[in-house]
Design a protein around this motif. Structure first.
Motif, PDB file in Angstrom:
ATOM      1  N   ARG A   1      34.062  28.972  38.976  1.00 31.53           N
ATOM      2  CA  ARG A   1      34.216  29.618  37.679  1.00 31.53           C
ATOM      3  C   ARG A   1      34.793  31.007  37.895  1.00 31.53           C
ATOM      4  NH1 ARG A   1      28.092  28.356  35.444  1.00 31.53           N
ATOM      5  NH2 ARG A   1      28.237  26.077  35.444  1.00 31.53           N
ATOM      6  N   LEU A   2      35.688  31.416  37.023  1.00 30.24           N
ATOM      7  CA  LEU A   2      36.389  32.684  37.190  1.00 30.24           C
ATOM      8  C   LEU A   2      35.548  33.840  36.662  1.00 30.24           C
ATOM      9  CD1 LEU A   2      38.920  34.163  38.051  1.00 30.24           C
ATOM     10  CD2 LEU A   2      39.940  33.618  35.828  1.00 30.24           C
ATOM     11  N   ALA A   3      35.011  34.638  37.566  1.00 28.88           N
ATOM     12  CA  ALA A   3      34.217  35.805  37.189  1.00 28.88           C
ATOM     13  C   ALA A   3      35.129  36.933  36.725  1.00 28.88           C
ATOM     14  CB  ALA A   3      33.384  36.276  38.377  1.00 28.88           C
ATOM     15  N   GLU A   4      34.605  37.769  35.839  1.00 29.23           N
ATOM     16  CA  GLU A   4      35.320  38.971  35.442  1.00 29.23           C
ATOM     17  C   GLU A   4      35.029  40.079  36.446  1.00 29.23           C
ATOM     18  OE1 GLU A   4      34.780  40.050  31.338  1.00 29.23           O
ATOM     19  OE2 GLU A   4      34.879  37.965  30.663  1.00 29.23           O
ATOM     20  N   GLY A   5      35.805  41.155  36.323  1.00 27.58           N
ATOM     21  CA  GLY A   5      35.667  42.248  37.266  1.00 27.58           C
ATOM     22  C   GLY A   5      36.740  42.186  38.344  1.00 27.58           C
ATOM     23  N   PRO A   6      36.740  43.150  39.275  1.00 29.50           N
ATOM     24  CA  PRO A   6      37.805  43.255  40.282  1.00 29.50           C
ATOM     25  C   PRO A   6      37.632  42.279  41.447  1.00 29.50           C
ATOM     26  CG  PRO A   6      36.225  45.028  40.584  1.00 29.50           C
ATOM     27  CD  PRO A   6      35.789  44.298  39.351  1.00 29.50           C
ATOM     28  N   ILE A   7      37.725  40.999  41.148  1.00 29.63           N
ATOM     29  CA  ILE A   7      37.595  40.013  42.226  1.00 29.63           C
ATOM     30  C   ILE A   7      38.881  39.960  43.047  1.00 29.63           C
ATOM     31  CG2 ILE A   7      35.907  38.629  40.951  1.00 29.63           C
ATOM     32  CD1 ILE A   7      38.144  36.595  40.452  1.00 29.63           C
ATOM     33  N   ASP A   8      38.745  39.498  44.292  1.00 31.80           N
ATOM     34  CA  ASP A   8      39.877  39.474  45.217  1.00 31.80           C
ATOM     35  C   ASP A   8      40.628  38.154  45.205  1.00 31.80           C
ATOM     36  OD1 ASP A   8      39.642  42.042  47.203  1.00 31.80           O
ATOM     37  OD2 ASP A   8      37.676  41.429  46.473  1.00 31.80           O
ATOM     38  N   ALA A   9      39.958  37.069  44.826  1.00 30.79           N
ATOM     39  CA  ALA A   9      40.618  35.761  44.827  1.00 30.79           C
ATOM     40  C   ALA A   9      39.748  34.773  44.049  1.00 30.79           C
ATOM     41  CB  ALA A   9      40.836  35.265  46.253  1.00 30.79           C
ATOM     42  N   TYR A  10      40.303  33.598  43.827  1.00 33.86           N
ATOM     43  CA  TYR A  10      39.636  32.570  43.019  1.00 33.86           C
ATOM     44  C   TYR A  10      40.001  31.205  43.577  1.00 33.86           C
ATOM     45  CZ  TYR A  10      38.846  29.714  38.727  1.00 33.86           C
ATOM     46  OH  TYR A  10      38.439  28.782  37.808  1.00 33.86           O
ATOM     47  N   VAL A  11      38.994  30.349  43.715  1.00 29.41           N
ATOM     48  CA  VAL A  11      39.251  28.966  44.108  1.00 29.41           C
ATOM     49  C   VAL A  11      38.505  28.044  43.155  1.00 29.41           C
ATOM     50  CG1 VAL A  11      37.388  29.024  45.841  1.00 29.41           C
ATOM     51  CG2 VAL A  11      39.136  27.235  45.957  1.00 29.41           C
ATOM     52  N   SER A  12      39.220  27.092  42.597  1.00 26.69           N
ATOM     53  CA  SER A  12      38.613  26.162  41.651  1.00 26.69           C
ATOM     54  C   SER A  12      39.556  24.988  41.464  1.00 26.69           C
ATOM     55  CB  SER A  12      38.353  26.865  40.306  1.00 26.69           C
ATOM     56  OG  SER A  12      37.625  26.018  39.433  1.00 26.69           O
ATOM     57  N   PHE A  13      39.316  24.253  40.398  1.00 24.14           N
ATOM     58  CA  PHE A  13      40.197  23.161  40.018  1.00 24.14           C
ATOM     59  C   PHE A  13      41.065  23.621  38.850  1.00 24.14           C
ATOM     60  CE2 PHE A  13      36.566  21.430  42.137  1.00 24.14           C
ATOM     61  CZ  PHE A  13      37.120  20.513  42.999  1.00 24.14           C
ATOM     62  N   ASP A  14      42.120  22.886  38.581  1.00 23.75           N
ATOM     63  CA  ASP A  14      42.981  23.185  37.448  1.00 23.75           C
ATOM     64  C   ASP A  14      42.218  22.780  36.189  1.00 23.75           C
ATOM     65  OD1 ASP A  14      44.918  23.248  35.453  1.00 23.75           O
ATOM     66  OD2 ASP A  14      46.529  22.746  36.838  1.00 23.75           O
TER      67      ASP A  14
END
Length: 368
Positions: A132-145
């Motif tokens: 799940r895409l967290a808010e805030g200054p995250i560095d990267a994201y891995v999930s499904f489309d």
């Protein structure tokens, strides 16, 4: 351009970057973080226990992959929030205080966690949003489309209704939690397929994804629409599909309408085999978990080439734009491809699925 192809058979996307010479590569960029050795700690924060995937698949796979990539010197510090926002905030604060090297966060509430993400950033701890895409200054994201997941579900529902589906068909939408950004994307993807082709007679955002809440919502929809006037039910995941089915059966429905799902839970797969649920969406947890572990280790160790190779997509959150990401393709799971998906990938065995209550149904679809 949106990707619209639906996979009908799983393609195991094991990330064999080591074989391509990417794992172990180091970046030469002046902005690269100082490389660390293998003695690293990855903080892993997962959101809930109602869905057994987190304890059964995600955590063990990430733990194993981190160990493999660090010659068994790296470790994973794990906490599960059990769907409690304040508990997850406290768990993340503890990891910041413990000075873990990097945090993988699957947020209970994507907005509520943003303050803790900023605290981690201020403490020099990178944060990767997982699933799940967290808010805030995250560095990267891995999930499904995630939007494609919804498209797969919506298109499958139309397929189940057949060539005569039209706006006279009344559909109930049982969407996911309003605090989960993925749920919004699932709904948008499904509506892109369903709008103008059927009538959305009732739509619910299901608090905390809980099956009992879905059951209560479905009972309300049945009272409003009439049990014999519901052509199909869009359920955003398998657990809620179970609640939907309980409400329909309690209302005296003997022939269930087509019902979607997601996550390929064991109960969901068994319902698909038994014709109680039309389909689920299989998302390869091994691919996602392995990618997350590889991204985390590469980020900690300053291996920019590897990290860039793993994050060739880009996504936006409400607070951060152009986040490096890896988006993995989902698969529509039906009776026809159970063996080539969840069985082939080692998620379940035939014995797991075909218990005594499902042996006859399994035999009918060739699972023996």
């Amino acid at each position: 351009m949106r990707r619209i192809a639906i996979s009908v058979a799983a393609t195991t996307m094991t990330l064999s970057l080591a074989g391509c010479g990417v794992l172990g590569a180091t970046g030469d960029s002046a902005s690269a973080s100082p490389s660390k050795g293998n003695d690293i700690t990855v903080g892993l924060l997962l959101p809930e226990k109602a869905n057994t995937r987190y304890d059964k698949f995600d955590y063990p796979i990430i733990k194993s992959q981190v160990a493999e990539l660090t010659q068994k010197r790296g470790k994973v510090e794990y906490a599960n929030a059990d769907a409690d926002v304040s508990q997850q905030n406290a768990q993340m604060q503890k990891m910041i205080d413990d000075k873990v090297d990097i945090i993988l966060i699957d947020p209970v509430d994507a907005h509520a966690i943003s303050g803790e993400v900023k605290k981690a950033k201020d403490a020099g701890i990178p944060v990767i949003a997982y699933d799940r895409l967290a808010e805030g200054p995250i560095d990267a994201y891995v999930s499904f489309d995630n939007e494609l997941v919804g498209e797969v579900q919506g298109r499958s529902l139309l397929e189940a209704l057949g060539s005569h589906a039209d706006t006279s068909d009344k559909i109930v939408m049982m969407n996911g939690s309003p605090t989960d950004p993925n749920a919004k994307q699932f709904k948008e993807g499904a509506l892109s397929e369903l709008n103008g082709k059927v009538t959305i007679a009732a739509s619910y955002d299901t608090v905390k994804w809980k099956p009992e809440n879905a059951q209560a919502n479905m009972a309300q929809a049945i009272a409003q629409i009439g049990k014999n006037n519901i052509a199909a039910v869009y359920s955003a995941n398998d657990d809620m599909a179970g609640g939907v089915i309980k409400a329909l059966e309690a209302a005296g429905v003997t022939t269930l309408p087509p019902i979607t799902g997601q996550d390929a839970s064991l109960e969901g797969v068994q319902r698909v085999v038994a014709d109680e649920q039309y389909m689920s969406v299989y998302k390869s947890y091994p691919d996602e978990a392995q990618a997350a572990a590889q991204m985390a280790v590469a980020k900690i160790q300053g291996k920019d080439i590897q990290f860039d190779a793993l994050t060739q997509d880009k996504v936006d959150s409400p607070t951060t734009k152009s986040i490096p990401a890896r988006l993995i393709q989902p698969v529509a799971l039906t009776k026809t491809n159970i063996r080539s998906t969840v069985i082939s990938d080692g998620i379940y065995t035939v014995g797991d699925i075909c218990t005594s209550a499902y042996k006859a149904a399994c035999a009918r679809v060739g699972l023996k």
